[in-house]
Each structure stands twice: as structure tokens, then as C-alpha cells.
Design a protein around this motif. Structure first.
Motif, PDB file in Angstrom:
ATOM      1  N   LEU A  78     -32.850  88.588 -26.067  1.00 17.03           N
ATOM      2  CA  LEU A  78     -32.644  87.180 -26.407  1.00 17.03           C
ATOM      3  C   LEU A  78     -32.404  87.016 -27.902  1.00 17.03           C
ATOM      4  O   LEU A  78     -31.467  86.316 -28.315  1.00 17.03           O
ATOM      5  CB  LEU A  78     -33.856  86.352 -25.989  1.00 17.03           C
ATOM      6  N   GLU A  79     -33.206  87.666 -28.723  1.00 15.58           N
ATOM      7  CA  GLU A  79     -33.043  87.531 -30.175  1.00 15.58           C
ATOM      8  C   GLU A  79     -31.689  88.079 -30.620  1.00 15.58           C
ATOM      9  O   GLU A  79     -31.059  87.539 -31.538  1.00 15.58           O
ATOM     10  CB  GLU A  79     -34.183  88.249 -30.903  1.00 15.58           C
ATOM     11  N   PRO A  81     -26.912  81.887 -26.550  1.00  9.24           N
ATOM     12  CA  PRO A  81     -28.285  82.143 -26.069  1.00  9.24           C
ATOM     13  C   PRO A  81     -28.656  81.356 -24.821  1.00  9.24           C
ATOM     14  O   PRO A  81     -29.213  81.916 -23.877  1.00  9.24           O
ATOM     15  CB  PRO A  81     -29.151  81.732 -27.268  1.00  9.24           C
ATOM     16  N   VAL A 110     -29.233  85.399 -30.045  1.00 11.90           N
ATOM     17  CA  VAL A 110     -29.395  84.331 -31.035  1.00 11.90           C
ATOM     18  C   VAL A 110     -28.741  84.729 -32.355  1.00 11.90           C
ATOM     19  O   VAL A 110     -27.961  83.956 -32.937  1.00 11.90           O
ATOM     20  CB  VAL A 110     -30.892  84.022 -31.245  1.00 11.90           C
ATOM     21  N   LEU A 155     -38.483  87.494 -33.101  1.00 16.35           N
ATOM     22  CA  LEU A 155     -39.014  86.994 -31.831  1.00 16.35           C
ATOM     23  C   LEU A 155     -39.684  88.100 -31.036  1.00 16.35           C
ATOM     24  O   LEU A 155     -40.688  87.884 -30.363  1.00 16.35           O
ATOM     25  CB  LEU A 155     -37.873  86.375 -31.010  1.00 16.35           C
ATOM     26  N   LYS A 160     -42.052  80.523 -29.876  1.00 19.15           N
ATOM     27  CA  LYS A 160     -41.015  79.708 -30.516  1.00 19.15           C
ATOM     28  C   LYS A 160     -41.216  79.630 -32.027  1.00 19.15           C
ATOM     29  O   LYS A 160     -40.244  79.440 -32.772  1.00 19.15           O
ATOM     30  CB  LYS A 160     -41.018  78.296 -29.924  1.00 19.15           C
ATOM     31  N   ARG A 190     -32.715  78.941 -29.674  1.00 21.83           N
ATOM     32  CA  ARG A 190     -33.636  79.954 -29.164  1.00 21.83           C
ATOM     33  C   ARG A 190     -34.753  79.320 -28.348  1.00 21.83           C
ATOM     34  O   ARG A 190     -35.139  79.831 -27.287  1.00 21.83           O
ATOM     35  CB  ARG A 190     -34.220  80.758 -30.329  1.00 21.83           C
TER      36      ARG A 190
END
Length: 243
Positions: free
Chosen positions: A33-34, A15, A37, A236, A229, A207
């Protein structure tokens, strides 16, 4: 819970690495992004079960060779701004032995990488190949600078740069061996539902760092970063339903 995440391919970056390198013209939303992760969950689980000494050793083995190589080049080149401000002395032939020590440390680090590669099953390793390229490149960059400094100061080079040649040779041999090796065997991925508390905490930390990187690069929309966050792992990209 993760079925709506986009497909990011079979070998995604970690990530934080992805957040630091993704182009603003490529997909870089919260869902992407998730996905990175969640894809990192098996590696995160392996990390959480390591002892602290093992983590330190793993970090040293992975980073010392190329960091020492960069250090050798930096020892020769210096920092022009720091030199102008008087915070660093101008580079000269007297710095070549210190650079040689850095390159010798890098060469030793390559040997340790070689032993680790042998014990790890002699498989292709993407990260190792990148590290070896960095080791070679910063050695190759340092050689002409060292000769330039020696010539300017009227000093014989002698054997001072031998560690650099040794380091570059070892890095080249190991790179070729890794390149000719079979690809790594696919890992058995841990199911998202089976992640333990430590692994979830590790992934949330990674993350959060990735989010900070995207914010610094102005790649995230103007949102409440702390609230982002705090969203549960796997959600997310999903806004909480208003109560």
C-alpha cells in the motif's frame, strides 16, 4: 526512506483503486500500500496546484460520460427492490425519453473527452479507454431493454434511442483513436524528499481512504487503525521504535 518498498511495476493504480480491487491472494500488505501511495506522489502534486474550478472541471470531464451512460441504463432497468417497496415506479416506455437524455449527456461528454485528448497530446490513456468501454457497454445494455419496454407497452420507438447510437459510435471512434496513439511520455517524477506540505497531506488523505477500504474488505490485520493512519509518509509499514 523508501528504498525498502516493494517493486509494484511501472504503471501502478492509485492507492484507493488498488485497495478496492486487489485480491486477497495477491500481496496486499502495508508495504505494498505504501508503495502505491509513494508512486502516486507526482499526480498528487499536480492535483494540489490545481485551482478548485479546475478540479471540478477535471472531475466532470472524467466521470460524467460513463456516469450518464450508467444513469441511462438505470433509468430503463430500475431497481427491483425499490419497485417492490414502492419507492420507485415500475419501468415503462415513458422512461425511455429520460434515458435518451442521459445518453445524450454521455455523448456530449465523449465529445469533451475527445477535445481534451486532442489538447493533451493525443496519447494513449488507460483511464480514458476504461471510461469509453463503460460508456459503450451501458449503451449496448440499454438498447434491448428500451425495445422490450416499448414492445410491452405497444409504443413505437421512433428516434428516441438515436442518442444512444450516437454515444456508442463516438465512444468507439475515440477508443480506436486512443488505442492507435503512441504511449504517453514518461513523467519526470518528483523526488520523495521534495514533496511539499500540501502534497504530503493529499497523499496521507489518499492513504487513509485506502486503509479504510482494506479494513472493510478484511484485508488488514487487527491493528489500531488510527495509529496506522498517523504514521509518517513512507513509514506505514515500519513500526515506531519503542522509546
Amino acid at each position: 526512506m523508501t528504498a525498502d518498498l516493494p517493486d509494484i511495476g511501472p504503471d501502478p493504480s492509485a492507492p484507493t483503486a488498488w485497495a478496492g480491487s486487489v485480491s486477497r491472494y495477491d500481496p496486499h500488505g502495508l508495504d505494498v500500500l505504501e508503495a502505491h501511495v509513494i508512486a502516486h506522489r507526482t499526480s498528487a502534486a499536480e492535483w494540489t496546484v490545481m485551482s478548485v474550478p479546475r478540479r471540478i472541471w477535471t472531475g466532470l470531464v472524467e466521470f460524467v460520460p460513463w456516469l450518464a451512460s450508467i444513469g441511462g441504463f438505470a433509468m430503463l432497468l430500475g431497481d427491483d427492490r425499490a419497485i417492490r417497496l414502492g419507492r420507485m415506479t415500475e419501468r415503462g416506455a415513458e422512461h425511455i425519453p429520460f434515458a435518451a437524455v442521459c445518453y445524450a449527456v454521455a455523448a456530449l461528454g465523449v465529445v469533451v473527452l475527445f477535445v481534451r485528448w486532442l489538447r493533451g497530446g493525443r496519447r494513449q490513456t488507460k483511464g480514458m479507454r476504461l471510461h469509453l468501454v463503460l460508456v459503450f457497454v451501458f449503451g449496448a445494455l440499454g438498447i434491448p431493454v428500451a425495445y422490450m419496454l416499448a414492445t410491452r407497452d405497444g409504443v413505437g420507438m421512433g428516434l428516441m434511442m438515436v442518442p444512444t447510437y450516437v454515444m456508442m459510435g463516438l465512444a468507439t471512434v475515440l477508443f480506436v483513436l486512443v488505442q492507435l496513439s503512441p504511449p504517453p511520455e514518461p513523467k519526470s517524477e518528483i523526488a520523495f524528499e521534495d514533496l511539499d506540505e500540501k502534497t504530503v497531506k493529499r497523499l496521507m488523505t489518499l492513504r487513509g481512504r485506502a486503509i479504510d477500504t482494506l479494513v472493510k474488505r478484511s484485508l488488514l490485520p487487527d491493528e489500531n487503525i488510527d495509529a496506522l493512519k498517523a504514521r509518517p509518509l513512507g513509514r506505514l509499514h515500519i513500526e515506531d521504535e519503542p522509546s
